[in-house]
Scaffold this motif. Structure first.
Motif, mmCIF file in Angstrom:
data_model
loop_
_atom_site.group_PDB
_atom_site.id
_atom_site.type_symbol
_atom_site.label_atom_id
_atom_site.label_comp_id
_atom_site.label_asym_id
_atom_site.label_seq_id
_atom_site.Cartn_x
_atom_site.Cartn_y
_atom_site.Cartn_z
ATOM 1 N N GLN A 303 -31.910 -37.248 45.891
ATOM 2 C CA GLN A 303 -31.778 -36.956 47.307
ATOM 3 C C GLN A 303 -30.310 -36.689 47.611
ATOM 4 N N GLU A 304 -30.081 -36.085 48.777
ATOM 5 C CA GLU A 304 -28.705 -35.798 49.177
ATOM 6 C C GLU A 304 -28.035 -37.060 49.734
ATOM 7 N N VAL A 305 -26.715 -37.094 49.668
ATOM 8 C CA VAL A 305 -25.955 -38.136 50.371
ATOM 9 C C VAL A 305 -26.301 -38.062 51.852
ATOM 10 N N GLN A 306 -26.611 -39.201 52.450
ATOM 11 C CA GLN A 306 -26.927 -39.232 53.879
ATOM 12 C C GLN A 306 -25.664 -39.216 54.734
ATOM 13 N N LEU A 307 -24.735 -40.138 54.430
ATOM 14 C CA LEU A 307 -23.531 -40.202 55.251
ATOM 15 C C LEU A 307 -22.406 -40.989 54.572
ATOM 16 N N TYR A 308 -22.597 -42.305 54.397
ATOM 17 C CA TYR A 308 -21.475 -43.165 54.041
ATOM 18 C C TYR A 308 -21.359 -43.513 52.553
ATOM 19 N N ALA A 309 -22.301 -43.069 51.727
ATOM 20 C CA ALA A 309 -22.286 -43.467 50.308
ATOM 21 C C ALA A 309 -20.937 -43.228 49.621
ATOM 22 N N PRO A 310 -20.254 -42.088 49.848
ATOM 23 C CA PRO A 310 -18.963 -41.897 49.179
ATOM 24 C C PRO A 310 -17.915 -42.923 49.613
ATOM 25 N N TYR A 311 -18.001 -43.379 50.865
ATOM 26 C CA TYR A 311 -17.025 -44.348 51.373
ATOM 27 C C TYR A 311 -17.311 -45.742 50.820
ATOM 28 N N VAL A 312 -18.598 -46.049 50.642
ATOM 29 C CA VAL A 312 -18.974 -47.298 49.971
ATOM 30 C C VAL A 312 -18.452 -47.283 48.540
#
Length: 380
Positions: A303-312
Motif C-alpha cells: 500500500q502507499e504511505v498514508q501520511l506520517y510513516a516517513p516521519y516515524v
C-alpha cells in the motif's frame, strides 16, 4: 545431594557460548491510534516504526562496542487522551528507553508529562500543537513543523493565492483541530486585515452528520471553508458540503491531507476544490530519498504511505543515532545527545531548537487532481 560433575564443564561452556553471542535489548515504545476513525493513519505510523526497527537490526549496530537488538513495543491510544495516558504509563512500567509517538496532539500532550516524569525521551512524528513543546519538557521533541507555521501558512495562502474574502471555520474541538484552525485565522487576518470570518463552528472527532452546521454556513455564503481536524471527519464533511450545494473552496491541515481523502469524500474532492498542507516535505534535492522510502514501503506493505510513516521512521532512527553517539541507551545519558542531534533523514535534515521543535521545518502544499493527492510546492 550429589552433582554430576561430568555435566558441569558442559553447562559452563553453554553459559559462555550464550554470553558471547548475547545482545543488549533496546526497547522503543510506539503509540498511535490503530483503532477508531484514524486507525488507517495509526497503522501507517506502526509500519514506519517496524521498518526502522528492521533496518537498524539489519545494520548490526553496536553501542559502546556491544551488539544491540532493537525491539518495538506497539501500543494503541485510540486517539483518546485518557487511553493515551494509560498506555504511556504502560510503556514507562515496561522500562522502554524511548518513545516515538503519539500521533494526535490531544494524546501527545497529556502523555508527555508521564514520559517527562520518568525521564524518557519522546519524539512525536505528527503532533503539531505548539502547546506540546511550550510545556518546557526537556524530554519532548517533534520532527514536523508546528501549527503556528502550518495554520499560519494556510491562512496566508487562502487570502493571497486563493483570493478568499469570506471564510468559514470548523474545528473538531481536539487540541489539534482547535489549534490549527486558530492559527489559520491569525494567518489569514495577518495577510489581509479586511478578510471576514463569517462563521466559526465546531463538531467532534467522531461526528458523521454535519447538516445543521453546513446549513448555517451556507446562508453566509463563504468562498472558503477551513476544517481543523482529521480526514475521517473532514472527508464526509466535504461530501455533505457538495450535497448541500456549497461551492466554497475547502482547506485543511495535515490531518486532512491524506491519500485517503478522495475515498472518504467521494467526488466532492474534485479537481482544485481542496488545498491542504502536510507538516513536513522534502525539497527537490532530497526527493530521491523520499521516493526510495515510499517504494520500499509499498513493496513491504502493499500500500502507499498514508501520511506520517516517513516521519516515524526518521524519529526512530534519530533516537538510535543519539544512543550511538552517547555510547549508551540509558535515557539520562543519551538525552543530551538527542537534543543536539544533526541527522539526515528521509524527510530531510533533523535538528531541534531549545524547545524540542524541529529547526527549519518544512510544509508541503497539496491539492487533489483526478482523485490523487498532488504536490503543489514545498514551503520553508
Amino acid at each position: 545431594m550429589q552433582f554430576n560433575t561430568k555435566l558441569i564443564p558442559f553447562a559452563i561452556a553453554l553459559a559462555f557460548a550464550g554470553s558471547a553471542g548475547a545482545q543488549d535489548i533496546i526497547k522503543i515504545g510506539h503509540v498511535a491510534p490503530v483503532s477508531g476513525p484514524s486507525s488507517h493513519l495509526g497503522k501507517d505510523n506502526e509500519n514506519g516504526a517496524n521498518m526502522a526497527i528492521a533496518d537498524l537490526n539489519a545494520k548490526g549496530i553496536k553501542i559502546n562496542g556491544k551488539p544491540v537488538k532493537f525491539v518495538v513495543q506497539l501500543e494503541d491510544d485510540g486517539g483518546d487522551p485518557k487511553q493515551g495516558t494509560t498506555v504511556a504509563q504502560k510503556l514507562v512500567d515496561a522500562h522502554v528507553q524511548g518513545v516515538v509517538g503519539h500521533l494526535n496532539s490531544g494524546t501527545t500532550i497529556p502523555a508527555s508529562k508521564i514520559y517527562m516524569d520518568a525521564g524518557i525521551p519522546q519524539i512525536s512524528p505528527a503532533a503539531t500543537s505548539p502547546d506540546y513543546t511550550k510545556q518546557g519538557f526537556k524530554t519532548a521533541f517533534r520532527v514536523v513543523a508546528n501549527d503556528n507555521k502550518l495554520g499560519g501558512t494556510l491562512g496566508q495562502y487562502a487570502v493571497q493565492k486563493l483570493g478568499a474574502k469570506k471564510i468559514a471555520v470548523i474545528d473538531d474541538r481536539t487540541a489539534y483541530g482547535q489549534g490549527v484552525a486558530g492559527e489559520f485565522v491569525k494567518g489569514a487576518k495577518k495577510a489581509s486585515p479586511g478578510v471576514q470570518v463569517v462563521a466559526k463552528e465546531f463538531t467532534t472527532d467522531k461526528a458523521t452528520d454535519f447538516n445543521a452546521i453546513l446549513t448555517s454556513i451556507k446562508a453566509k455564503n463563504p468562498d472558503l471553508i477551513f476544517f481543523g481536524g482529521m480526514d475521517s471527519v473532514g472527508g464526509p464533511l466535504l461530501r455533505q458540503m457538495k450535497a448541500l450545494g456549497i461551492k466554497a473552496k475547502y482547506m485543511g491541515g495535515d490531518g486532512l491531507c491524506t491519500d485517503a481523502l478522495p475515498r472518504l469524500a467521494g467526488d466532492a474532492a474534485a479537481n482544485g476544490v481542496v488545498t491542504c498542507a502536510e507538516a513536513g516535505g522534502v525539497t527537490a534535492d532530497l526527493q530521491k530519498n523520499m521516493d526510495d522510502f515510499r517504494a520500499r514501503y509499498k513493496k513491504q506493505f502493499n500500500q502507499e504511505v498514508q501520511l506520517y510513516a516517513p516521519y516515524v521512521y526518521d524519529a526512530v532512527m534519530v533516537m538510535a543515532q543519539a544512543m550511538i553517539e552517547a555510547k549508551s541507551s540509558d535515557p539520562a545519558k543519551y538525552l543530551p545527545y538527542l537534543a543536539n542531534i544533526k541527522y539526515q533523514g528521509v524527510t530531510g535534515p533533523i535538528s531541534f531548537d531549545s524547545k524540542g521543535d524541529i529547526k527549519d521545518g518544512t510544509l508541503t502544499l497539496f491539492t487533489y487532481t483526478d482523485g490523487k493527492k498532488t504536490k503543489m510546492e514545498v514551503v520553508k
